[in-house]
Design a protein around this motif. Structure first.
Motif, short mmCIF file in Angstrom:
data_model
loop_
_atom_site.label_atom_id
_atom_site.label_comp_id
_atom_site.label_asym_id
_atom_site.label_seq_id
_atom_site.Cartn_x
_atom_site.Cartn_y
_atom_site.Cartn_z
N GLU A 1 42.50 43.53 35.10
CA GLU A 1 43.67 44.90 35.27
C GLU A 1 44.96 44.33 36.01
O GLU A 1 45.76 44.77 36.37
N GLU A 2 44.53 43.17 37.00
CA GLU A 2 45.74 42.80 37.88
C GLU A 2 46.29 41.38 37.65
O GLU A 2 45.40 40.36 37.09
N TRP A 3 47.46 40.87 38.02
CA TRP A 3 47.69 39.52 38.17
C TRP A 3 46.84 38.75 39.02
O TRP A 3 46.27 38.96 39.86
N GLY A 4 46.48 37.70 38.20
CA GLY A 4 45.53 36.82 38.66
C GLY A 4 44.24 36.82 38.12
O GLY A 4 43.18 35.83 38.32
N ASP A 5 43.85 38.02 37.48
CA ASP A 5 42.52 38.09 36.80
C ASP A 5 42.33 37.18 35.73
O ASP A 5 41.26 36.89 35.39
N GLU A 6 43.22 36.46 35.19
CA GLU A 6 43.17 35.72 34.12
C GLU A 6 42.87 34.23 34.68
O GLU A 6 42.63 33.43 33.72
N SER A 7 43.23 33.76 35.85
CA SER A 7 43.19 32.55 36.19
C SER A 7 41.96 31.79 35.96
O SER A 7 42.02 30.41 35.34
N GLU A 8 40.86 32.06 36.14
CA GLU A 8 39.60 31.49 35.83
C GLU A 8 39.68 31.26 34.32
O GLU A 8 38.93 30.01 33.92
N LEU A 9 39.53 32.18 33.52
CA LEU A 9 39.54 31.98 32.02
C LEU A 9 40.70 31.24 31.55
O LEU A 9 40.35 30.58 30.42
N LEU A 10 41.75 31.18 31.93
CA LEU A 10 42.79 30.47 31.52
C LEU A 10 42.47 28.80 31.82
O LEU A 10 42.70 28.04 30.63
#
Length: 230
Positions: free
Chosen positions: A129-138
């Protein structure tokens, strides 16, 4: 669960999938029709990138990064939105008539709020829900696309989230090419003058090159992707 294609607001006609976690990423690659290929992960500055830093990064993309990506037959993975390094990637790809897949990874809750860069060819919506939550899965998605092929991360500028992006790439044992003098996080990491910067440098996966040295950038990325310098 089966990974299905979804419609993403602001990216009509683009292939997009939604995943529940890392266990879905290999299926997401297949559902998007992405071929196994070398991968370049582009991370860094977004809304707070200065005009001068953006101009340097644009030049690096146009004269060094994109030509190597095309030579390697690589896929580029970034953060999807029409801002900062992600917008620049879309700009340069369009301007040069490049054909590489440009895949944006974004937290699902933000996909309807943020302006997506519709020059991207594919999108992956991950939990968050927040910016950065995607970092690991990216970072893990990039490994799924590569599937054993070479990969590299390029850091240009960047804010707080960029530290996590670099750390997750290193966790995947992916070399990180840092564009020094592109501003903020990239400069702090390049200088290794702080504890967090030294910790990442000591991993042995960080390579520093000046953002204005196209020859050095081409050589570093070509070496990481196992291709020749264009």
């Amino acid at each position: 669960m089966a990974v299905e294609l979804v419609e993403v607001e602001g990216a009509a006609g683009r292939l997009a999938v939604r995943v529940d976690g890392r266990e879905d990423l290999a299926a997401a690659v297949e559902r998007l029709g992405l071929a196994r290929a070398p991968v370049l992960v582009l991370v860094g500055g977004a809304a707070h990138m200065s005009a001068s830093d953006a101009a340097h990064v644009r030049d690096a993309l146009a004269h060094a990064i994109v030509p190597v990506v095309e030579r390697a037959g690589a896929t580029v993975v970034d953060g999807a939105t029409r801002v900062g390094v992600m917008e620049l990637a879309g700009d340069v790809r369009a301007e040069l008539g490049a054909r590489f897949p440009l895949v944006g990874v974004i937290a699902a809750a933000l996909a309807g709020e943020a302006e997506l860069d519709d020059r991207h060819t594919h999108f992956v919506l991950v939990p968050g829900e927040e910016w950065g939550d995607e970092s690991e899965l990216l970072a893990v998605f990039a490994a799924a696309v590569a599937d054993g092929s070479p990969s590299v991360t390029v850091l240009a500028n960047g804010g707080d989230i960029a530290w996590d992006d670099v750390a997750f790439s290193i966790a995947e044992e992916r070399r990180v090419v840092v564009l020094a003098d592109s501003g903020r996080t990239a400069d702090e990491l390049a200088a290794a003058a702080t504890t967090r910067a030294r910790s990442l440098q000591e991993s042995g996966f960080v390579v520093v090159v000046p953002v204005t040295d196209s020859d050095a950038i081409r050589a570093a990325i070509a070496r990481a992707l196992g291709t020749s310098v264009p």
